[in-house]
Scaffold this motif. Structure first.
Motif, PDB file in Angstrom:
ATOM      1  N   LEU A  39     -13.981   3.193  -4.075  1.00 19.44           N
ATOM      2  CA  LEU A  39     -13.580   4.344  -4.878  1.00 19.44           C
ATOM      3  C   LEU A  39     -12.163   4.188  -5.415  1.00 19.44           C
ATOM      4  CD1 LEU A  39     -13.986   7.236  -5.932  1.00 19.44           C
ATOM      5  CD2 LEU A  39     -13.165   8.056  -3.706  1.00 19.44           C
ATOM      6  N   PHE A  40     -11.228   3.822  -4.543  1.00 18.73           N
ATOM      7  CA  PHE A  40      -9.842   3.699  -4.986  1.00 18.73           C
ATOM      8  C   PHE A  40      -9.640   2.485  -5.896  1.00 18.73           C
ATOM      9  CE2 PHE A  40      -8.876   6.256  -1.056  1.00 18.73           C
ATOM     10  CZ  PHE A  40      -8.489   7.385  -1.752  1.00 18.73           C
ATOM     11  N   SER A  41     -10.450   1.452  -5.706  1.00 23.52           N
ATOM     12  CA  SER A  41     -10.383   0.297  -6.601  1.00 23.52           C
ATOM     13  C   SER A  41     -10.846   0.686  -8.002  1.00 23.52           C
ATOM     14  CB  SER A  41     -11.244  -0.846  -6.056  1.00 23.52           C
ATOM     15  OG  SER A  41     -10.752  -1.291  -4.811  1.00 23.52           O
ATOM     16  N   VAL A  90      -2.116  -6.323   2.247  1.00 23.94           N
ATOM     17  CA  VAL A  90      -1.054  -6.822   3.124  1.00 23.94           C
ATOM     18  C   VAL A  90      -0.107  -5.684   3.500  1.00 23.94           C
ATOM     19  CG1 VAL A  90       1.008  -8.287   3.212  1.00 23.94           C
ATOM     20  CG2 VAL A  90      -1.153  -9.218   2.368  1.00 23.94           C
ATOM     21  N   THR A  91       0.205  -4.839   2.526  1.00 24.28           N
ATOM     22  CA  THR A  91       1.067  -3.692   2.803  1.00 24.28           C
ATOM     23  C   THR A  91       0.433  -2.768   3.833  1.00 24.28           C
ATOM     24  OG1 THR A  91       2.014  -3.763   0.576  1.00 24.28           O
ATOM     25  CG2 THR A  91       2.230  -1.694   1.791  1.00 24.28           C
ATOM     26  N   ILE A  92      -0.851  -2.484   3.671  1.00 26.23           N
ATOM     27  CA  ILE A  92      -1.557  -1.636   4.639  1.00 26.23           C
ATOM     28  C   ILE A  92      -1.529  -2.274   6.024  1.00 26.23           C
ATOM     29  CG2 ILE A  92      -3.838  -0.763   5.312  1.00 26.23           C
ATOM     30  CD1 ILE A  92      -4.418  -0.353   2.331  1.00 26.23           C
ATOM     31  N   LEU A 148      -6.927   5.666   3.041  1.00 29.89           N
ATOM     32  CA  LEU A 148      -6.898   6.969   2.372  1.00 29.89           C
ATOM     33  C   LEU A 148      -5.495   7.286   1.859  1.00 29.89           C
ATOM     34  CD1 LEU A 148      -8.399   9.602   1.645  1.00 29.89           C
ATOM     35  CD2 LEU A 148      -7.776  10.462   3.918  1.00 29.89           C
ATOM     36  N   GLU A 149      -4.488   7.091   2.710  1.00 30.23           N
ATOM     37  CA  GLU A 149      -3.116   7.390   2.311  1.00 30.23           C
ATOM     38  C   GLU A 149      -2.650   6.464   1.194  1.00 30.23           C
ATOM     39  OE1 GLU A 149      -0.685   7.270   5.778  1.00 30.23           O
ATOM     40  OE2 GLU A 149      -1.295   9.278   6.449  1.00 30.23           O
ATOM     41  N   LYS A 194      -2.459  15.274  -0.778  1.00 25.53           N
ATOM     42  CA  LYS A 194      -2.770  14.258   0.225  1.00 25.53           C
ATOM     43  C   LYS A 194      -3.008  14.890   1.589  1.00 25.53           C
ATOM     44  CE  LYS A 194       0.817  11.554  -0.655  1.00 25.53           C
ATOM     45  NZ  LYS A 194       1.740  10.401  -0.543  1.00 25.53           N
ATOM     46  N   ARG A 195      -2.197  15.876   1.938  1.00 23.13           N
ATOM     47  CA  ARG A 195      -2.366  16.548   3.231  1.00 23.13           C
ATOM     48  C   ARG A 195      -3.691  17.299   3.285  1.00 23.13           C
ATOM     49  NH1 ARG A 195       1.967  17.360   6.670  1.00 23.13           N
ATOM     50  NH2 ARG A 195       3.890  16.326   6.059  1.00 23.13           N
ATOM     51  N   ILE A 196      -4.019  17.983   2.202  1.00 25.64           N
ATOM     52  CA  ILE A 196      -5.276  18.742   2.163  1.00 25.64           C
ATOM     53  C   ILE A 196      -6.470  17.810   2.307  1.00 25.64           C
ATOM     54  CG2 ILE A 196      -6.781  20.139   0.692  1.00 25.64           C
ATOM     55  CD1 ILE A 196      -4.211  21.401  -0.470  1.00 25.64           C
TER      56      ILE A 196
END
Length: 333
Positions: free
Chosen positions: A41-43, A56-58, A293-294, A307-309
């Motif tokens: 989805l995010f891709s 790598v960051t994740i 997710l973040e 993001k919190r919701i």
């Protein structure tokens, strides 16, 4: 007269083992599907998400969360909870920084002192809870405040910059992935082995399932509870060192609210809040889901409130799914 019941019990255990094995793999597959779906989805939503740099960051950001989640998995399986892990992280890092900057200790000695600090903090939480038969929720809530105050005292309420003294933990080793991530992976594997392949792990599950039955079997749950909380504190201390190595500083505000992230990762992984059931591997999937997710929400430009919701909704949905699954399993039993 005794042969027949024993045979029946053996048959029941043999039948339960494959069922438990299949249930565990079903959980892993379900979590993997969710994780892959989120990545897809995010891709699709962001052209920059599907890249080596993102992953790598994740990987380099999750070690502290992952090792703390391993300890919290054991605590929740015991039907307990530890809200102080974020403060333990901050205090352990602060003590290690103080040892380097003020006491002149080397990085190994300072790191060991930070780990001991975390171990002692966890042991105190467990011992107070056991000795006075207090809910670990209340004890750890008090420790959360007390240890946060300790972090402010040790650092004089200021961020302590340790430079590259312990930066080796955050140094890239393989394709940009840090040593901390590899250590976290090793701890996840070790935690799963301890939980599923050792007598100690069986005791933890047994106590969380039915503490009275363990009493009747001649097993004292008190030292096991203290050990679990102490190990959770030790892992929180290690998380503090990992975070300090990545930031090259010890911040007295570090880990604020992180206990909620840790609990969320464990719950998303399917560990029961009622105790008696959980998996360290599944918890690691929960950590990855939260991290993806973040990162994904950040890349698509979601605001902090949004993001919190969304994160909160994901956690609630995970708990609802887990509850429904438990009820269905109980009806089948």
């Amino acid at each position: 007269m005794t042969t027949q019941p024993n045979a029946q019990q053996g048959g029941a255990a043999a039948a339960a083992a494959p069922a438990g094995f299949m249930q565990a793999w079903g959980t892993y597959v379900g979590l993997l599907v969710v994780l892959v779906g989120m990545i897809a989805l995010f891709s699709f939503l962001s052209e920059y998400f599907w890249s080596k740099e993102t992953f790598v960051t994740i990987a380099n950001e999750i070690p502290a969360l992952a090792v703390m989640a391993v300890g919290m998995t054991f605590v929740l399986i015991l039907a307990g909870i530890d809200l102080s892990v974020g403060s333990v992280l901050a205090l352990s890092a602060a003590v290690a920084a103080q040892a380097i900057l003020v006491w002149g200790l080397g990085p190994w000695a300072a790191g060991l002192l930070g780990l001991i600090t975390g171990l002692l903090c966890g042991a105190v939480t467990g011992a107070v809870s056991v000795a006075w038969r207090l809910p670990s929720f209340i004890v750890s809530l008090g420790m959360l405040e007390a240890l946060r105050g300790g972090a402010y005292l040790v650092t004089d309420s200021r961020t302590q910059y340790v430079g590259d003294a312990i930066s080796g933990l955050a140094a890239p080793i393989v394709d940009g992935v840090s040593a901390a991530f590899l250590i976290a992976l090793a701890i996840v594997v070790l935690g799963q082995i301890v939980l599923t392949r050792t007598v100690f792990g069986r005791y933890v599950i047994g106590i969380g399932t039915n503490e009275e039955a363990m009493h009747l079997a001649g097993i004292d749950p008190r030292p096991i509870r203290i050990i679990v909380f102490a190990l959770t504190g030790l892992l929180a201390g290690l998380a503090g060192l990992m975070q300090s190595a990545r930031l090259e500083a010890a911040d007295p505000n570090a880990g604020t609210g992180m206990e909620l992230q840790v609990i969320a990762a464990v719950v998303i992984g399917g560990t029961s809040l009622m105790g008696g059931r959980g998996s360290v591997i599944a918890t690691f999937f929960g950590v990855l889901i939260i991290a993806v997710l973040e990162a994904g929400l950040a890349q698509v430009g979601a605001s902090e409130p949004a993001k919190r919701i969304i994160t909160g909704v994901v956690i609630v949905v995970a708990v609802i799914i887990d509850t429904v699954r438990q009820r269905r399993a109980a009806r089948r039993a």
